[in-house]
Write a protein that holds these residues in place. Structure first.
Motif, PDB file in Angstrom:
ATOM      1  N   THR A 110      32.092 -13.318 -13.728  1.00 28.02           N
ATOM      2  CA  THR A 110      33.076 -13.713 -12.723  1.00 28.02           C
ATOM      3  C   THR A 110      33.732 -12.465 -12.143  1.00 28.02           C
ATOM      4  O   THR A 110      33.742 -11.408 -12.776  1.00 28.02           O
ATOM      5  CB  THR A 110      34.141 -14.654 -13.322  1.00 28.02           C
ATOM      6  OG1 THR A 110      34.845 -13.972 -14.369  1.00 28.02           O
ATOM      7  CG2 THR A 110      33.499 -15.926 -13.876  1.00 28.02           C
ATOM      8  N   TYR A 116      37.417 -16.714 -13.661  1.00 28.55           N
ATOM      9  CA  TYR A 116      37.017 -16.697 -15.083  1.00 28.55           C
ATOM     10  C   TYR A 116      37.636 -17.895 -15.799  1.00 28.55           C
ATOM     11  O   TYR A 116      36.946 -18.641 -16.513  1.00 28.55           O
ATOM     12  CB  TYR A 116      37.484 -15.375 -15.682  1.00 28.55           C
ATOM     13  CG  TYR A 116      37.293 -15.161 -17.161  1.00 28.55           C
ATOM     14  CD1 TYR A 116      36.061 -14.794 -17.693  1.00 28.55           C
ATOM     15  CD2 TYR A 116      38.384 -15.241 -18.027  1.00 28.55           C
ATOM     16  CE1 TYR A 116      35.910 -14.537 -19.041  1.00 28.55           C
ATOM     17  CE2 TYR A 116      38.236 -14.978 -19.382  1.00 28.55           C
ATOM     18  CZ  TYR A 116      36.994 -14.631 -19.892  1.00 28.55           C
ATOM     19  OH  TYR A 116      36.852 -14.364 -21.234  1.00 28.55           O
ATOM     20  N   ASN A 138      34.300 -11.326 -17.296  1.00 24.77           N
ATOM     21  CA  ASN A 138      35.020 -11.102 -16.043  1.00 24.77           C
ATOM     22  C   ASN A 138      35.210  -9.613 -15.808  1.00 24.77           C
ATOM     23  O   ASN A 138      35.570  -8.869 -16.709  1.00 24.77           O
ATOM     24  CB  ASN A 138      36.406 -11.767 -16.074  1.00 24.77           C
ATOM     25  CG  ASN A 138      37.131 -11.575 -14.759  1.00 24.77           C
ATOM     26  OD1 ASN A 138      36.770 -12.168 -13.752  1.00 24.77           O
ATOM     27  ND2 ASN A 138      38.130 -10.709 -14.748  1.00 24.77           N
TER      28      ASN A 138
END
Length: 194
Positions: A110, A116, A138
């Motif tokens: 992400t 996320y 992330n």
């Protein structure tokens, strides 16, 4: 690259800039990659910060492109949105929403913490069926063209390193720590199960 490339999903909010730039680079490097957004709608910059162009996820990149050309071709050429949509059209037909996809991935990357959290919420709300692990990582990437390109190369390098580990489950934390130090960006990491 080994016979079975990582199945990677790259996710941002609208499946327009950051996830699509990473999708583009990862696919050119031979990864099995898909890209998604998590928003309820697709948002593109408009004539003013409080006037974005909002589309449904069913709207094709071609339709968005034509709509923006009709609205103000000069503005959307100058700010790079038409160029971005041209790239997107070459990769796939329309944006996709992560929450609507039931495919399984080895790695979901992400591009901002809010996304996320939305990905984790979605994965944790699904009924576990195969108990196959999926690593959700992330890395915060600002939503502009330059940062999207730099972030895409960072994501690609991370995926290449993960792809070449002997034991992803046991080596990923150390690998992420190295990437944090090298890139001066914090990484978040969670393991979920399908």
């Amino acid at each position: 690259m080994p016979v079975d490339p990582l199945r990677v999903a790259v996710v941002c909010s609208s499946n327009q800039n950051r996830s699509m730039e990473a999708h583009n680079i990862l696919s050119k490097r031979g990864f099995d990659v898909r890209s998604f957004g998590t928003g309820t709608h697709v948002k593109l910059p408009g004539p003013a910060p409080d006037k974005p162009n909002i589309y449904d996820f069913k709207t094709t990149y071609e339709q968005m492109y034509n709509d923006l050309v009709r609205k103000d071709k000069d503005l959307y050429t100058q700010n790079g949105i038409l160029h971005m949509l041209e790239r997107n059209k070459r990769i796939k037909v329309r944006p996709e929403r992560f929450q609507s996809c039931k495919d399984q991935f080895d790695l979901v990357v992400t591009c901002e913490e809010r996304v996320y959290d939305q990905v984790l919420e979605d994965l944790n709300s699904r009924e576990q069926e195969t108990f196959q692990s999926v690593h959700v990582i992330n890395v915060d990437i600002q939503d502009n063209h330059e940062e999207a390109t730099l972030g895409a190369f960072l994501i690609c390098e991370l995926c290449q390193c993960i792809q070449h580990t002997d034991d992803m489950e046991n080596e990923i934390d150390e690998l992420l720590q190295e990437f944090e130090e090298k890139s001066h960006r914090p990484f978040l990491h969670t393991v979920c199960f399908y």
